[in-house]
Design a protein around this motif. Structure first.
Motif, PDB file in Angstrom:
ATOM      1  N   GLY A 278       0.850  -1.188   0.000  1.00 57.20           N
ATOM      2  CA  GLY A 278       0.000   0.000   0.000  1.00 57.20           C
ATOM      3  C   GLY A 278       0.883   1.235   0.000  1.00 57.20           C
ATOM      4  N   VAL A 279       0.530   2.209  -0.834  1.00 63.24           N
ATOM      5  CA  VAL A 279       1.323   3.431  -0.893  1.00 63.24           C
ATOM      6  C   VAL A 279       0.402   4.592  -0.601  1.00 63.24           C
ATOM      7  CG1 VAL A 279       2.550   4.962  -2.451  1.00 63.24           C
ATOM      8  CG2 VAL A 279       2.994   2.546  -2.534  1.00 63.24           C
ATOM      9  N   SER A 280       0.859   5.550   0.206  1.00 67.52           N
ATOM     10  CA  SER A 280       0.025   6.733   0.404  1.00 67.52           C
ATOM     11  C   SER A 280       0.870   7.996   0.260  1.00 67.52           C
ATOM     12  CB  SER A 280      -0.672   6.671   1.764  1.00 67.52           C
ATOM     13  OG  SER A 280       0.122   7.280   2.727  1.00 67.52           O
ATOM     14  N   SER A 281       0.232   9.044  -0.241  1.00 64.38           N
ATOM     15  CA  SER A 281       0.897  10.324  -0.461  1.00 64.38           C
ATOM     16  C   SER A 281       0.044  11.407   0.149  1.00 64.38           C
ATOM     17  CB  SER A 281       0.975  10.599  -1.962  1.00 64.38           C
ATOM     18  OG  SER A 281       2.139  10.086  -2.472  1.00 64.38           O
ATOM     19  N   LYS A 282       0.684  12.367   0.820  1.00 63.21           N
ATOM     20  CA  LYS A 282      -0.113  13.422   1.459  1.00 63.21           C
ATOM     21  C   LYS A 282       0.209  14.778   0.854  1.00 63.21           C
ATOM     22  CE  LYS A 282      -1.019  11.281   5.851  1.00 63.21           C
ATOM     23  NZ  LYS A 282      -0.387  10.813   7.044  1.00 63.21           N
TER      24      LYS A 282
ATOM     25  N   ARG B  72       7.536  -0.843   6.757  1.00 64.40           N
ATOM     26  CA  ARG B  72       6.963   0.447   6.430  1.00 64.40           C
ATOM     27  C   ARG B  72       8.080   1.433   6.125  1.00 64.40           C
ATOM     28  NH1 ARG B  72       1.913   3.146   7.870  1.00 64.40           N
ATOM     29  NH2 ARG B  72       2.415   5.346   7.976  1.00 64.40           N
ATOM     30  N   LEU B  73       7.861   2.251   5.130  1.00 65.75           N
ATOM     31  CA  LEU B  73       8.850   3.265   4.797  1.00 65.75           C
ATOM     32  C   LEU B  73       8.137   4.609   4.755  1.00 65.75           C
ATOM     33  CD1 LEU B  73      11.879   3.542   3.616  1.00 65.75           C
ATOM     34  CD2 LEU B  73      10.684   4.008   1.502  1.00 65.75           C
ATOM     35  N   ASP B  74       8.636   5.555   5.544  1.00 67.03           N
ATOM     36  CA  ASP B  74       8.076   6.906   5.486  1.00 67.03           C
ATOM     37  C   ASP B  74       9.131   7.816   4.899  1.00 67.03           C
ATOM     38  OD1 ASP B  74       5.395   6.858   6.923  1.00 67.03           O
ATOM     39  OD2 ASP B  74       6.692   5.766   8.306  1.00 67.03           O
ATOM     40  N   ALA B  75       8.795   8.425   3.770  1.00 67.32           N
ATOM     41  CA  ALA B  75       9.750   9.303   3.109  1.00 67.32           C
ATOM     42  C   ALA B  75       9.023  10.589   2.748  1.00 67.32           C
ATOM     43  CB  ALA B  75      10.296   8.625   1.857  1.00 67.32           C
ATOM     44  N   GLY B  76       9.162  11.581   3.598  1.00 67.80           N
ATOM     45  CA  GLY B  76       8.496  12.857   3.343  1.00 67.80           C
ATOM     46  C   GLY B  76       6.991  12.681   3.234  1.00 67.80           C
ATOM     47  N   GLU B  77       6.456  13.077   2.077  1.00 66.65           N
ATOM     48  CA  GLU B  77       5.003  13.005   1.895  1.00 66.65           C
ATOM     49  C   GLU B  77       4.525  11.591   1.583  1.00 66.65           C
ATOM     50  OE1 GLU B  77       5.499  15.509  -1.321  1.00 66.65           O
ATOM     51  OE2 GLU B  77       4.787  17.315  -0.343  1.00 66.65           O
ATOM     52  N   HIS B  78       5.459  10.728   1.156  1.00 62.94           N
ATOM     53  CA  HIS B  78       5.060   9.380   0.757  1.00 62.94           C
ATOM     54  C   HIS B  78       5.275   8.380   1.882  1.00 62.94           C
ATOM     55  CE1 HIS B  78       4.920  10.965  -3.240  1.00 62.94           C
ATOM     56  NE2 HIS B  78       6.202  11.277  -3.217  1.00 62.94           N
ATOM     57  N   SER B  79       4.420   7.383   1.926  1.00 55.35           N
ATOM     58  CA  SER B  79       4.731   6.266   2.812  1.00 55.35           C
ATOM     59  C   SER B  79       4.287   4.973   2.157  1.00 55.35           C
ATOM     60  CB  SER B  79       4.102   6.463   4.185  1.00 55.35           C
ATOM     61  OG  SER B  79       2.752   6.171   4.121  1.00 55.35           O
TER      62      SER B  79
END
Lengths: 319, 366
Positions: free
Chosen positions: B52-56, B224-231
């Motif tokens: 699952g990929v999410s962008s904020k 889980r990878l959190d990279a700035g706006e993306h996770s």
């Protein structure tokens, strides 16, 4: 789709929900019984119960899935990440080893929503030997939280090694009360209803397609053709087969045919001719399965059996 | 839901997410993206049921809400819209209206509750790490992952964090193994997870695109990878990884040091006449040189010498040339060290001057 326990199979459902509640759930369940009695529905109800976040229900009737939580909604929409349903692909003779490997690969990953993962394997007896052996590996070393629900119409066609590793649940055809309840929920015409009651035999799934008037009309024509099968025009029979074989389930065609033959035959004939009639009827009954098992062309195979039937009936009449 | 977003940033985020979505899913909702607007933030979520990929994006929200919409259609529309004008999204019963300048679209939607989305974080331990470095580490190991689905535990990369070794990435297919490690300047707890092949590739992509630090979290059932706006959140492989420490040879007596690029070129040339299925090449180590030779079933041959710092006994070892070339392209230094014992024992390839990356290649009987 609701996830209530399937009608007539409450006992299995209670057994499952009790085991789940007491946290001693077996990792593989095998539901077996005749085709069209709601085994797959029950397997879905069990899967939903296992994955549901807010179960409800009483102790006597067993718990059931709420149908409203995120898990239930995803299951209804077919988008649950921790659930897969496997069945024989269209135009394939059996469930292949590649399909089973897909299942094993799914089970070897962790769950997304929780540690729970569910596989529903429909028509399990359609697995070929390689597929069954591949599945065996998954059955012997289940990963934590995985649940395999198998549905099977012919228990003895599954290898003993698989049967012995599953919790068996026998599903019986529905009794009259349940049957009437289910049939009342279907939209039948009067003729169709009469026909459904005659040939259902406790299997609502078997006659569900009679809600379509085209199927009913087709079967009535078929009945009329078989009224006098000895003298029926072969061209007419062939025409009927050409137009209807893809539309009407093969089991229904055979049920109607056998019923018709039984009602016509008055028990006359020599011992040998009666013997051959019985053999032909046996071959007719096996035709739907043989078509799938040996990838036969359904039309010519049935036509050959009908011609054989004509000969046998004639010899009965002569004797 | 009613929101207005700048077109350029919206396009970037939609593009990032729509790569994950399965284009030809039998189930309509799985080819959709989830848009969730709340607290002055628009979150775009995509999933293929494994990752699952999410962008904020921070935006102005007129009306909060959540809905799913076809990923491909949304991407294609936003891509074609006027670059400078803002995009307005508004839901209306079961449809979504997309307005920008004089263009107006109406797309059908599906309810958000049916969408799998991204599960809550459930990991044991997190580390902060430079994104680019993580991408390099993945690039230096991922080629060794197996494609054999019957040994599922080898089809991923083991991410291992330990107080002694820091972060280590290990991948193997049974014939060769790649291990890359780096020490961490933070207190860590021991944890590990086998990350599936597809997730490894996605993590690498996100890390390459990120400037600065990323947060990598490992857990029993998710990475889980959190990279700035993306996770990104992915399922992990629920199996035991082989004990890789035992595979690394520690007492190989012979060592040859060779120029990496030259060796790679020679192997590339020699492999032209090697067997096209086994890619077998022979390396003959002798005083200050290595002879690389290959031949095939049609009696064609190739032979070439390369200078090397080597003073041990003469040894001849057969290899799958592909495996050697993969290692040589993963290594960063100018020269590589090849350590070996005899013609059938595992061979260890190391960078010159550092033991952080270790590559083990099994020889072939030729």
């Amino acid at each position: 789709m609701n996830f209530k326990p399937a009608l007539g199979h409450e006992a299995i459902h209670v057994r499952f929900s009790k085991a789940l509640e007491e946290q001693r759930l077996h990792h593989a369940w095998l539901l077996y019984g005749m085709k069209g009695i709601g085994k797959a529905c029950e397997a879905m109800a069990m899967a939903a119960l296992y994955l549901c976040e807010h179960r409800n229900g009483s102790e006597q009737q067993g718990a059931h899935a709420c149908g409203e939580c995120h898990g239930c909604c995803m299951l209804k929409a077919g988008s649950h990440p921790d659930f897969i349903m496997l069945e024989r692909l269209e135009k394939k003779r059996d469930i292949t080893v590649d399909q089973i490997r897909e299942v094993l690969s799914f089970l070897s990953l962790t769950g997304m929503q929780s540690e729970k993962r569910v596989v529903v394997l429909n028509d399990a007896e359609m697995m070929n030997l390689q597929a069954a052996n591949a599945l065996l590996k998954g059955l012997e070393e289940p990963s934590g939280g995985s649940l395999l629900l198998m549905v099977c119409h012919d228990l003895m066609r599954l290898p003993a090694t698989i049967r012995s590793r599953c919790m068996l649940g026998h599903c019986a055809p529905l009794g009259d009360t349940h049957m009437n309840h289910v049939l009342a929920g279907m939209e039948f015409s009067d003729v169709a209803k009469k026909m459904a009651v005659e040939i259902a035999g406790g299997r609502p799934g078997h006659v569900a397609c009679l809600q379509d008037h085209k199927v009913v009309d087709g079967l009535l024509q078929w009945q009329a053709l078989l009224k006098d099968v000895q003298r029926a025009d072969v061209g007419d029979l062939q025409n009927w087969l050409d137009t209807h074989l893809t539309m009407i389930p093969h089991e229904l065609i055979i049920d109607v045919a056998l019923q018709e033959i039984q009602s016509q035959w008055d028990g006359t004939g020599s011992f040998t001719s009666r013997e051959s009639l019985l053999k032909t009827m046996w071959s007719l009954a096996a035709w739907p399965k043989e078509v799938v098992r040996h990838s036969l062309r359904a039309g010519p195979a049935l036509m050959a059996l009908l011609l054989e039937l004509r000969l046998v009936l004639k010899s009965c009449a002569v004797a | 839901m009613h929101i207005t977003v700048p077109r350029t940033s919206f396009l970037q985020h939609v593009q990032r997410c729509q790569n994950i979505v399965e284009k030809r899913s039998p189930n309509a909702i799985l080819s959709n993206l989830l848009l969730r607007a709340s607290n002055e933030t628009l979150e775009i979520v995509a999933t293929d049921l494994q990752i699952g990929v999410s962008s904020k994006v921070h935006i102005h929200i007129q009306d909060e809400g959540e809905i799913t919409i076809s990923a491909k259609k949304l991407f294609d529309i936003v891509k074609e819209l006027d670059v400078d004008s803002d995009v307005e999204l508004k839901t209306e019963s079961s449809f979504m209206e997309i307005k920008s300048g004089r263009s107006k679209f109406r797309l059908s939607t599906l309810p958000a509750i049916d969408y799998p989305g991204i599960p809550e974080q459930d990991t044991d331990f997190s580390i902060q790490f430079e994104g680019k470095d993580l991408a390099t580490m993945i690039g230096a190991t991922s080629f060794s992952m197996s494609t054999d689905e019957t040994r599922k535990y080898l089809t991923g990369t083991l991410f291992e964090i330990s107080p002694e070794q820091g972060l280590q990435l290990i991948a193997t297919d049974g014939h060769r193994m790649a291990l890359v490690g780096t020490l961490l300047d933070q207190n860590v707890e021991a944890c590990r997870a086998i990350v599936p092949r597809k997730a490894v590739a996605e993590i690498k992509k996100i890390c390459e695109e990120t400037q600065g630090q990323v947060t990598l979290s490992l857990g029993k059932r998710q990475v889980r990878l959190d990279a700035g706006e993306h996770s990104l959140t992915s399922k992990v492989i629920d199996a035991k990884f082989p004990v890789y420490q035992d595979v690394i040879p520690s007492d190989n007596p012979e060592e040859a040091v060779v120029d990496r690029i030259r060796m790679d070129q020679i192997l590339r040339r020699s492999m032209i006449v090697a067997n096209e299925f086994t890619h077998d090449v022979r390396l003959q180590f002798s005083n200050n040189s290595i002879q690389v030779s290959a031949h095939n079933t049609e009696q064609e041959q190739a032979e070439e010498f390369v200078e090397a710092d080597y003073t041990g006994k003469d040894v001849s070892i057969g290899f799958n040339g592909r495996y050697l070339r993969d290692v040589l392209s993963a290594v960063q230094t100018e020269r590589v060290r090849i350590q070996f014992k005899d013609e059938l024992s595992p061979v260890l390839i190391l960078e010159d001057g550092s033991d952080a990356s270790k590559y083990v290649v099994m020889p072939m009987r030729i």
